[in-house]
Design a protein around this motif. Sequence first.
Motif, PDB file in Angstrom:
ATOM      1  N   THR A 133       0.831  -1.205   0.000  1.00 32.78           N
ATOM      2  CA  THR A 133       0.000   0.000   0.000  1.00 32.78           C
ATOM      3  C   THR A 133       0.864   1.254   0.000  1.00 32.78           C
ATOM      4  N   ALA A 134       1.931   1.233   0.801  1.00 34.34           N
ATOM      5  CA  ALA A 134       2.851   2.368   0.856  1.00 34.34           C
ATOM      6  C   ALA A 134       3.496   2.617  -0.505  1.00 34.34           C
ATOM      7  N   GLN A 135       3.918   1.541  -1.162  1.00 34.38           N
ATOM      8  CA  GLN A 135       4.561   1.677  -2.473  1.00 34.38           C
ATOM      9  C   GLN A 135       3.578   2.181  -3.516  1.00 34.38           C
ATOM     10  N   ILE A 136       2.323   1.726  -3.444  1.00 35.55           N
ATOM     11  CA  ILE A 136       1.314   2.170  -4.407  1.00 35.55           C
ATOM     12  C   ILE A 136       1.061   3.668  -4.251  1.00 35.55           C
ATOM     13  N   ILE A 137       0.863   4.109  -3.006  1.00 40.96           N
ATOM     14  CA  ILE A 137       0.625   5.538  -2.759  1.00 40.96           C
ATOM     15  C   ILE A 137       1.847   6.359  -3.165  1.00 40.96           C
ATOM     16  N   PHE A 138       3.034   5.874  -2.788  1.00 42.91           N
ATOM     17  CA  PHE A 138       4.259   6.595  -3.101  1.00 42.91           C
ATOM     18  C   PHE A 138       4.460   6.732  -4.606  1.00 42.91           C
ATOM     19  N   ASN A 139       4.122   5.695  -5.346  1.00 43.83           N
ATOM     20  CA  ASN A 139       4.380   5.717  -6.782  1.00 43.83           C
ATOM     21  C   ASN A 139       3.201   6.212  -7.606  1.00 43.83           C
ATOM     22  N   LEU A 140       2.043   6.418  -6.956  1.00 39.95           N
ATOM     23  CA  LEU A 140       0.937   7.084  -7.642  1.00 39.95           C
ATOM     24  C   LEU A 140       1.337   8.490  -8.068  1.00 39.95           C
ATOM     25  N   ARG A 141       2.320   9.055  -7.353  1.00 36.80           N
ATOM     26  CA  ARG A 141       2.796  10.397  -7.681  1.00 36.80           C
ATOM     27  C   ARG A 141       3.278  10.468  -9.114  1.00 36.80           C
ATOM     28  N   PHE A 142       3.895   9.396  -9.618  1.00 36.53           N
ATOM     29  CA  PHE A 142       4.414   9.413 -10.975  1.00 36.53           C
ATOM     30  C   PHE A 142       3.315   9.197 -12.010  1.00 36.53           C
ATOM     31  N   ILE A 143       2.260   8.474 -11.637  1.00 35.73           N
ATOM     32  CA  ILE A 143       1.117   8.345 -12.541  1.00 35.73           C
ATOM     33  C   ILE A 143       0.431   9.707 -12.666  1.00 35.73           C
ATOM     34  N   TYR A 144       0.275  10.365 -11.497  1.00 34.05           N
ATOM     35  CA  TYR A 144      -0.289  11.719 -11.497  1.00 34.05           C
ATOM     36  C   TYR A 144       0.587  12.659 -12.314  1.00 34.05           C
ATOM     37  N   GLN A 145       1.902  12.593 -12.099  1.00 30.93           N
ATOM     38  CA  GLN A 145       2.845  13.457 -12.821  1.00 30.93           C
ATOM     39  C   GLN A 145       2.831  13.176 -14.311  1.00 30.93           C
ATOM     40  N   TRP A 146       2.724  11.890 -14.664  1.00 34.42           N
ATOM     41  CA  TRP A 146       2.707  11.484 -16.069  1.00 34.42           C
ATOM     42  C   TRP A 146       1.488  12.070 -16.783  1.00 34.42           C
ATOM     43  N   ILE A 147       0.306  11.908 -16.163  1.00 38.03           N
ATOM     44  CA  ILE A 147      -0.920  12.437 -16.770  1.00 38.03           C
ATOM     45  C   ILE A 147      -0.841  13.952 -16.895  1.00 38.03           C
ATOM     46  N   TYR A 148      -0.345  14.595 -15.838  1.00 40.32           N
ATOM     47  CA  TYR A 148      -0.213  16.053 -15.839  1.00 40.32           C
ATOM     48  C   TYR A 148       0.739  16.512 -16.942  1.00 40.32           C
TER      49      TYR A 148
END
Length: 210
Positions: A133-148
């Motif tokens: 769960t920690a890794q998913i939340i931590f790496n969601l930042r890059f999915i968000y950044q990618w879309i942005y």
Amino acid sequence: MSSWQIYSIGFAAQILFSARLIQQWLVSEKEKKVITPALFWQFSLFASFLLFVYGYLREDFSIMLGQAITYYIYIRNIQLQGDWKKIPTALKFFLHVFPIFIVIYSYNNNILDIHKLFNNENIPLWLLILGSTAQIIFNLRFIYQWIYSERMKASILPLGFWILSLTGALMVLTYAIIRRDPVLFTGHIMGSVVYARNIIISRREKNHAS
């Protein structure tokens, strides 16, 4: 492979991750706004490569999951900055197929050894869930950044990226303390400071712009 060799791979990855953050932090402090230098993504990609190997050797599913989420996003950001074409073709091919190779290599007689990943006696189920769960939340930042970044047609690190970074890093730190993993702890304790500082810079930049 001995424990010190495995830890050496992990620490090498964290050194690269830390180097990208320090460089990004110094450039941003100088410019008084959040900057994304090209080396940030290049260091990220090669650090992710090493940390994926480290997670595999440690039989730690949560580490492998975290790197699998962001690996190709790093490649995409290098492409957006126009630096991917500068990398030798053979190396680009290897970087593309590496995760697939690991998955194939993980098969034993055509059966994926799930037991090694999900029934590690050193990682109880509740801890595996926490780490994943920690890794998913931590790496969601890059999915968000990618879309942005795709929307902006440029590689950008927005405020939301740093908020997700700090939240995820604190969770990974908790996992690292319980797991007694010096590689994860060392990397994320310093990273948390940089993430917090970038949040301050981003908010200040946003206030000046409004």
